[in-house]
Design a protein around this motif. Structure first.
Motif, mmCIF file in Angstrom:
data_model
loop_
_atom_site.group_PDB
_atom_site.id
_atom_site.type_symbol
_atom_site.label_atom_id
_atom_site.label_comp_id
_atom_site.label_asym_id
_atom_site.label_seq_id
_atom_site.Cartn_x
_atom_site.Cartn_y
_atom_site.Cartn_z
ATOM 1 N N GLN A 162 24.646 -15.352 -3.138
ATOM 2 C CA GLN A 162 24.444 -14.026 -2.539
ATOM 3 C C GLN A 162 23.483 -13.233 -3.418
ATOM 4 N N GLU B 257 34.189 -20.295 2.176
ATOM 5 C CA GLU B 257 34.348 -19.811 3.549
ATOM 6 C C GLU B 257 32.999 -19.514 4.211
ATOM 7 N N TRP B 258 32.099 -18.889 3.453
ATOM 8 C CA TRP B 258 30.793 -18.560 4.033
ATOM 9 C C TRP B 258 30.013 -19.824 4.386
ATOM 10 N N GLU C 69 28.438 -7.873 12.026
ATOM 11 C CA GLU C 69 29.343 -7.535 10.934
ATOM 12 C C GLU C 69 30.447 -8.581 10.856
ATOM 13 N N ASP C 70 30.848 -8.897 9.641
ATOM 14 C CA ASP C 70 31.959 -9.833 9.426
ATOM 15 C C ASP C 70 31.705 -11.160 10.160
ATOM 16 N N TYR C 71 30.576 -11.761 9.857
ATOM 17 C CA TYR C 71 30.169 -12.993 10.555
ATOM 18 C C TYR C 71 31.269 -14.044 10.497
ATOM 19 N N GLY D 247 34.298 -13.955 10.696
ATOM 20 C CA GLY D 247 35.475 -13.608 9.904
ATOM 21 C C GLY D 247 35.316 -13.824 8.409
ATOM 22 N N THR D 248 34.058 -13.940 7.948
ATOM 23 C CA THR D 248 33.819 -14.209 6.523
ATOM 24 C C THR D 248 33.715 -12.943 5.686
ATOM 25 N N GLY D 249 33.617 -11.790 6.352
ATOM 26 C CA GLY D 249 33.386 -10.555 5.620
ATOM 27 C C GLY D 249 31.916 -10.298 5.341
ATOM 28 N N VAL D 250 31.047 -11.231 5.726
ATOM 29 C CA VAL D 250 29.606 -11.100 5.469
ATOM 30 C C VAL D 250 28.940 -10.405 6.660
ATOM 31 N N ASP D 251 28.126 -9.393 6.363
ATOM 32 C CA ASP D 251 27.322 -8.756 7.409
ATOM 33 C C ASP D 251 25.975 -9.472 7.475
#
Ligand code: FES
Length: 282
Positions: free
Chosen positions: A269, A212-213, A98-100, A102-106
């Motif tokens: 995405q 960011e991602w 979760e939150d890879y 700190g990107t918010g991406v799971d």
């Protein structure tokens, strides 16, 4: 692994599962370990499927329904490239970070459950694999004698033309140097090989400054993806076929089976319905 060979029939799925998932570390207790591993994947309808949001190299043309899933790239301390694998908690349906970074991406292992890959031993969340990218036996000329070796970041500079200058006879000059490889497929049957591609490119470095991602999921200008076409599962290529220029794909990833095109420099995405991993017993 002679112990496995003795315990299970040669062609059984169970044997391949044990060999791939449990691996050498568990051989001392193979009976117990294999039972535990099989139990985690024995829901009657399989495990880990369902609607999944993921990041992809964008599908821009052709019949493919969506992009191919991106694999976040990591470098180890020595400079070898790895595909990050999400965290696995015993009993969970999938490995998920979760939150890879700190990107918010799971980031989930379900990203890779399509086109039959959901049946491969390496996609099982607990599979005993080291996550290094290794060169394919076939691929680009510059790494043609490196099949099976781990991919090192310096290879892009030192083998063949330097990565900022690598070219083909078609397309934009010097916009990225690709490698063809495998991931989470060590000691498995060829039919279970997970094909990947990596491109090292200044384009990726530029994208990473803005997103960011992309910054978190690429390293030193390297972007990677699972190289299975989302149409009918062929293995496409970036700048592998001059004829790709006829389909507007001279600078893109081109699938020659039915002319699907993907853009490695457009990370998007998307959502899809991940296929469940089947029961491996029997
Ligand atoms: S376009 Fe059909 S398999 Fe790739």
């Amino acid at each position: 692994m002679p112990l496995d060979e003795d315990k299970y029939p040669v062609e059984s799925d169970r044997r391949r599962f044990v060999k791939g998932v449990v691996g050498g570390a568990a051989l001392a207790g193979v009976t117990t370990a294999s039972a535990a591993a099989v139990n985690t994947a024995t829901a009657p309808t399989g495990a880990g499927g369902g609607t999944t949001t993921f990041y992809a190299v964008e599908n821009t043309d052709g019949p493919a329904p969506r992009g191919m899933p991106q694999i976040p790239v990591e470098l180890d301390k020595e400079g070898y490239l790895k595909g990050a694998w999400p965290e696995y908690e015993e009993g969970a349906d999938a490995a998920v970070t979760e939150d890879y970074e700190g990107t918010g991406v799971d980031y989930s292992s379900a990203w890779f459950q399509y086109c039959g890959v959901q049946t491969y031993s390496g996609v099982y969340p607990e599979a005993d694999q080291d996550n290094y990218f290794r060169y394919s036996d076939s691929g680009y000329d510059w790494h043609s004698d490196k099949g099976g070796d781990k991919i090192h970041i310096d290879d892009f500079q030192e083998l063949g033309d330097p990565w900022r200058e690598w070219n083909t006879s078609f397309g934009t000059k010097a916009n990225g140097k690709p490698a063809a490889g495998t991931w989470r497929s060590q000691d498995l049957a060829p039919a279970e090989t997970m094909p990947i591609q990596v491109i090292r490119s200044e384009n990726v470095q530029e994208l990473a400054k803005e997103d960011e991602w992309i910054d978190a999921s690429t390293a030193e200008g390297c972007v990677a993806w699972l190289n299975k076409c989302t149409h009918f599962c062929c293995v496409p290529g970036f700048k592998t076929i001059a004829g790709s220029a006829n389909f507007g794909a001279a600078d893109k990833i081109y699938c020659q089976c039915h002319q699907s095109v993907y853009d490695p420099f457009s990370i998007v995405q998307k959502s899809f319905v991940a296929l469940p991993r089947p029961e491996k017993e029997g």
